[in-house]
Design an enzyme around this catalytic site. Structure first.
Site, PDB file in Angstrom:
ATOM      1  N   GLY A  46      47.594  33.647  35.970  1.00  0.00           N
ATOM      2  CA  GLY A  46      46.331  32.936  35.806  1.00  0.00           C
ATOM      3  C   GLY A  46      45.175  33.907  35.900  1.00  0.00           C
ATOM      4  O   GLY A  46      45.280  34.949  36.559  1.00  0.00           O
ATOM      5  N   GLN A  51      36.610  36.623  37.130  1.00  0.00           N
ATOM      6  CA  GLN A  51      37.326  37.828  37.551  1.00  0.00           C
ATOM      7  C   GLN A  51      37.070  39.018  36.623  1.00  0.00           C
ATOM      8  O   GLN A  51      37.338  40.154  36.994  1.00  0.00           O
ATOM      9  CB  GLN A  51      38.820  37.563  37.640  1.00  0.00           C
ATOM     10  CG  GLN A  51      39.185  36.608  38.756  1.00  0.00           C
ATOM     11  CD  GLN A  51      40.666  36.317  38.748  1.00  0.00           C
ATOM     12  OE1 GLN A  51      41.094  35.365  38.116  1.00  0.00           O
ATOM     13  NE2 GLN A  51      41.433  37.145  39.437  1.00  0.00           N
ATOM     14  N   CYS A  92      46.747  37.537  44.014  1.00  0.00           N
ATOM     15  CA  CYS A  92      45.594  37.462  43.119  1.00  0.00           C
ATOM     16  C   CYS A  92      45.364  38.812  42.465  1.00  0.00           C
ATOM     17  O   CYS A  92      45.442  39.847  43.133  1.00  0.00           O
ATOM     18  CB  CYS A  92      44.366  37.045  43.928  1.00  0.00           C
ATOM     19  SG  CYS A  92      42.867  36.872  42.945  1.00  0.00           S
ATOM     20  N   LEU A  93      45.074  38.786  41.164  1.00  0.00           N
ATOM     21  CA  LEU A  93      44.784  40.035  40.462  1.00  0.00           C
ATOM     22  C   LEU A  93      43.518  40.704  40.994  1.00  0.00           C
ATOM     23  O   LEU A  93      43.358  41.911  40.851  1.00  0.00           O
ATOM     24  CB  LEU A  93      44.653  39.771  38.958  1.00  0.00           C
ATOM     25  CG  LEU A  93      45.924  39.257  38.277  1.00  0.00           C
ATOM     26  CD1 LEU A  93      45.657  38.922  36.811  1.00  0.00           C
ATOM     27  CD2 LEU A  93      47.057  40.262  38.404  1.00  0.00           C
ATOM     28  N   HIS A 134      43.639  27.549  42.410  1.00  0.00           N
ATOM     29  CA  HIS A 134      43.309  28.941  42.737  1.00  0.00           C
ATOM     30  C   HIS A 134      42.276  29.482  41.739  1.00  0.00           C
ATOM     31  O   HIS A 134      41.277  30.099  42.130  1.00  0.00           O
ATOM     32  CB  HIS A 134      44.599  29.769  42.705  1.00  0.00           C
ATOM     33  CG  HIS A 134      44.417  31.231  42.898  1.00  0.00           C
ATOM     34  ND1 HIS A 134      44.818  31.876  44.047  1.00  0.00           N
ATOM     35  CD2 HIS A 134      43.890  32.199  42.095  1.00  0.00           C
ATOM     36  CE1 HIS A 134      44.553  33.173  43.936  1.00  0.00           C
ATOM     37  NE2 HIS A 134      43.982  33.384  42.756  1.00  0.00           N
ATOM     38  N   GLU A 135      42.510  29.239  40.439  1.00  0.00           N
ATOM     39  CA  GLU A 135      41.601  29.765  39.411  1.00  0.00           C
ATOM     40  C   GLU A 135      40.249  29.040  39.440  1.00  0.00           C
ATOM     41  O   GLU A 135      39.207  29.663  39.231  1.00  0.00           O
ATOM     42  CB  GLU A 135      42.244  29.674  38.027  1.00  0.00           C
ATOM     43  CG  GLU A 135      43.524  30.478  37.862  1.00  0.00           C
ATOM     44  CD  GLU A 135      43.429  31.934  38.288  1.00  0.00           C
ATOM     45  OE1 GLU A 135      42.340  32.540  38.188  1.00  0.00           O
ATOM     46  OE2 GLU A 135      44.451  32.491  38.719  1.00  0.00           O
ATOM     47  N   HIS A 138      37.988  30.573  41.842  1.00  0.00           N
ATOM     48  CA  HIS A 138      37.274  31.743  41.305  1.00  0.00           C
ATOM     49  C   HIS A 138      35.990  31.309  40.605  1.00  0.00           C
ATOM     50  O   HIS A 138      34.943  31.948  40.759  1.00  0.00           O
ATOM     51  CB  HIS A 138      38.145  32.528  40.327  1.00  0.00           C
ATOM     52  CG  HIS A 138      39.141  33.425  40.969  1.00  0.00           C
ATOM     53  ND1 HIS A 138      38.782  34.473  41.779  1.00  0.00           N
ATOM     54  CD2 HIS A 138      40.492  33.422  40.921  1.00  0.00           C
ATOM     55  CE1 HIS A 138      39.879  35.095  42.201  1.00  0.00           C
ATOM     56  NE2 HIS A 138      40.927  34.460  41.702  1.00  0.00           N
TER      57      HIS A 138
END
Length: 168
Positions: A46, A51, A92-93, A134-135, A138
Site C-alpha cells: 500500500g 508518502q 511501513c515504507l 493504515h494508508e 497517512h
C-alpha cells in the site's frame, strides 16, 4: 511512469493532511500509475500520495504476490462496521525496517472514487481493511508509530535519524 522518492519518518511532510481531489484528471491517473510503480519497486502492499510528498487524498493497494489486484481509492471515507479490534503487525515504507503491533477495526465500509472518478462502496475485512486504514492514516498525517508507546516511537525515530545521517 516513475519511481518516486518515499518520505521517511520523522520527515515533517508526513504530518501534512492531504486535500480532497476535486476532479479525477489525467494528472491524477498519472499520479496513481507512479504510486503503483513506486510501491511495487519498494515491495510494499500500500502507498498513500502523502508518502511521496503529494498531498492529495489518493492511495493505492495491491495485496497480491504478482501485482494482479491493483486497487485505487480516491477521497476514501471509512465507516467502522464492527467495533471489535484486531491486532496486526504493521510495517511501513516510510518507517523502513520496523514492525509493531497495532490494533484497528477488523471490518470497515469504504466509499471512494476509482481511477475513472466513479464512486464505489465496498465492505472490507482482514488485511485489506487494515491496509486501507493504515494508508488513510497517512492521508490524515498519521503514522503507525503514533499507535505505539512514546518510548518505542522515540527509539525508532533515533535509529532512523542515525541511518539518514549515515546515508547523507
Amino acid at each position: 511512469m516513475a519511481v518516486l522518492d518515499i518520505l521517511e519518518f520523522p520527515d515533517p511532510r508526513l504530518r501534512t493532511r492531504a486535500e480532497p481531489v476535486s476532479e479525477v484528471s489525467d494528472a491524477t491517473r498519472a499520479l496513481i500509475d507512479d504510486l503503483f510503480e513506486t510501491m511495487y519497486a519498494a515491495r510494499g502492499i500500500g502507498l498513500a500520495a502523502t508518502q511521496v510528498d503529494v498531498h492529495q487524498r489518493v492511495l493505492v493497494i495491491d495485496l497480491s504476490e504478482d501485482h494482479s489486484e491493483p486497487q485505487v481509492f480516491i477521497n476514501p471515507e471509512v465507516t467502522v462496521l464492527e467495533p471489535e479490534l484486531g491486532e496486526y503487525d504493521e510495517g511501513c515504507l516510510s518507517v523502513p525496517g520496523f514492525y509493531e503491533t497495532v490494533q484497528r477495526p477488523r471490518r470497515v465500509r469504504v466509499t471512494a472514487l476509482d481511477r475513472d472518478g466513479e464512486t464505489f462502496t465496498r465492505e472490507l475485512d482482514g488485511l485489506l481493511a487494515i491496509c486501507l486504514q493504515h494508508e488513510i492514516d497517512h492521508l490524515d498525517g498519521k503514522l503507525f508509530v503514533d499507535y505505539i508507546s512514546p518510548l518505542k516511537r522515540q527509539r525508532i525515530r533515533k535509529k532512523l535519524e542515525k541511518e539518514h545521517r549515515r546515508r547523507a
